[in-house]
Design an enzyme around this catalytic site. Structure first.
Site, PDB file in Angstrom:
ATOM      1  N   HIS A 178       0.804  -1.222   0.000  1.00 35.99           N
ATOM      2  CA  HIS A 178       0.000   0.000   0.000  1.00 35.99           C
ATOM      3  C   HIS A 178       0.840   1.278   0.000  1.00 35.99           C
ATOM      4  O   HIS A 178       0.776   2.094  -0.920  1.00 35.99           O
ATOM      5  CB  HIS A 178      -0.888   0.052   1.254  1.00 35.99           C
ATOM      6  CG  HIS A 178      -1.750  -1.133   1.479  1.00 35.99           C
ATOM      7  ND1 HIS A 178      -2.895  -1.363   0.774  1.00 35.99           N
ATOM      8  CD2 HIS A 178      -1.636  -2.168   2.365  1.00 35.99           C
ATOM      9  CE1 HIS A 178      -3.477  -2.478   1.204  1.00 35.99           C
ATOM     10  NE2 HIS A 178      -2.726  -2.982   2.173  1.00 35.99           N
TER      11      HIS A 178
HETATM   12  C1  BDR Z   1      -3.080   0.678   5.371  1.00 32.10           C
HETATM   13  O1  BDR Z   1      -3.265   0.160   6.690  1.00 32.10           O
HETATM   14  C2  BDR Z   1      -2.036  -0.300   7.196  1.00 32.10           C
HETATM   15  O2  BDR Z   1      -2.193  -1.587   7.692  1.00 32.10           O
HETATM   16  C3  BDR Z   1      -1.026  -0.215   6.093  1.00 32.10           C
HETATM   17  O3  BDR Z   1       0.223   0.200   6.613  1.00 32.10           O
HETATM   18  C4  BDR Z   1      -1.595   0.807   5.147  1.00 32.10           C
HETATM   19  O4  BDR Z   1      -1.199   2.112   5.472  1.00 32.10           O
HETATM   20  C5  BDR Z   1      -3.812  -0.233   4.401  1.00 32.10           C
HETATM   21  O5  BDR Z   1      -5.163  -0.290   4.701  1.00 32.10           O
END
Ligand code: BDR
Ligand code: CA
Length: 308
Positions: free
Chosen positions: A238
């Protein structure tokens, strides 16, 4: 390009920080830690571990807010492990936290730097950024752009059926940020779920030097959860998408739309209601990214990690 990374590391946050530190186009003015994937003491620790891994103890790491504006903290150890950075064995950081609260650092830096010259890159819940905007509304027009990872539209939620984790954890903060009138790029799950690790991509990290080996350890750890949940070959990376958008926006496509945040409904708390089809008269407040060239993204990331 000058940026501040606001973050809750998290393996994917850690890779995003590394991508920024490896990229000569980017000057990281500081890193502000926030509670999210794991509690604040761990995110502030992990951010320093990552700076030391990159040999960049000159980058100040400030600890920020330890809980959302109006709610209890929700964490994600089920994805990121107990430490938030499970998957690689790294020493405790030696560098100290920088003096001063993250929110003060954000306000002071934005006031000191030329207007419009600083990009904020939030990679976790938006508590620090929203608190800064609330406390010092004069900083809003000084922010060049906010490029954040959060939200979802077609793909919808990962922490609930309706909401993505970062926005869900502190929806009141997200509402403040999305309503601040600052140019905003939103990298939601719709895009990040196309940037999936694969065996070949992990192998490429593993052979990309000392830091690449660590990255492969992290991705190998956190993809276990996602593979089981989604039945996919790997896990979405992400947060590095935010930094990749700064470096190569041509890898991404999206639309300028209105995005509102649901704060009231217990069922859809933290939902990012994006007017993708333009069916309302609500004003455009964000560029909402829908797609990424995954091959180009991983090529960029691997090449940069190999420089560290
Ligand atoms: C987001 O939530 C976190 O778990 C990850 O680091 C990312 O920023 C994804 O939903
Ligand atoms: Ca994150």
């Amino acid at each position: 390009m000058k940026i501040i990374i606001d973050t809750d590391p998290g393996q994917d946050d850690a890779v995003a920080i590394l991508l920024a530190l490896a990229s000569p186009e980017i000057e990281v003015l500081g890193i502000t830690a926030v509670a999210g994937n794991v509690p604040l003491d761990l995110t502030a620790r992990n951010a320093r571990i990552v700076c030391e891994l990159a040999g960049r103890t000159d980058v100040p790491v400030h600890a920020g807010c330890d809980r959302p504006l109006a709610r209890d903290l929700v964490t994600a150890e089920h994805v990121h492990g107990k430490t938030g950075l499970d998957g690689a064995d790294l020493p405790d950081p030696q560098m100290p936290l920088a003096e001063g609260h993250a929110v003060d650092f954000l306000i002071e830096t934005l006031r000191a730097e030329p207007e419009g010259s600083v990009t904020l890159c939030p990679l976790g819940p938006l508590t620090n950024v929203a608190t800064a905007l609330q406390r010092a509304p004069d900083i809003a027009p000084r922010i060049g752009r906010i490029v954040l990872m959060g939200g979802a539209y077609f793909e919808v939620g990962n922490i609930t059926p309706a909401a993505e984790f970062n926005i869900y954890v502190d929806p009141e903060a997200a509402k403040i940020v999305f309503g601040a009138g600052v140019p905003l790029t939103v990298v939601p799950l719709d895009a990040t779920h196309k940037a999936l690790t694969t065996r070949a991509r992990n192998d490429a990290f593993r052979t990309a030097g000392r830091v690449g080996e660590v990255v492969a350890g992290w991705t190998g750890f956190f993809e276990r959860y996602d593979k089981e949940k989604y039945g996919s070959e790997g896990a979405p990376l992400h947060d590095p998408c935010v930094i990749a958008w700064l470096l190569k926006p041509e890898l991404f496509t999206g639309r300028d739309v209105n995005v509102e945040i649901e704060v009231d409904s217990p069922l859809t708390r933290g939902m990012t209601v994006a007017d993708w089809w333009g069916v309302t008269d609500r004003p455009v407040n964000a560029t909402f990214i829908g797609d990424v060239d995954a091959e180009g993204f991983f090529a960029l990331l691997t090449e940069r990690i190999a420089r560290l």
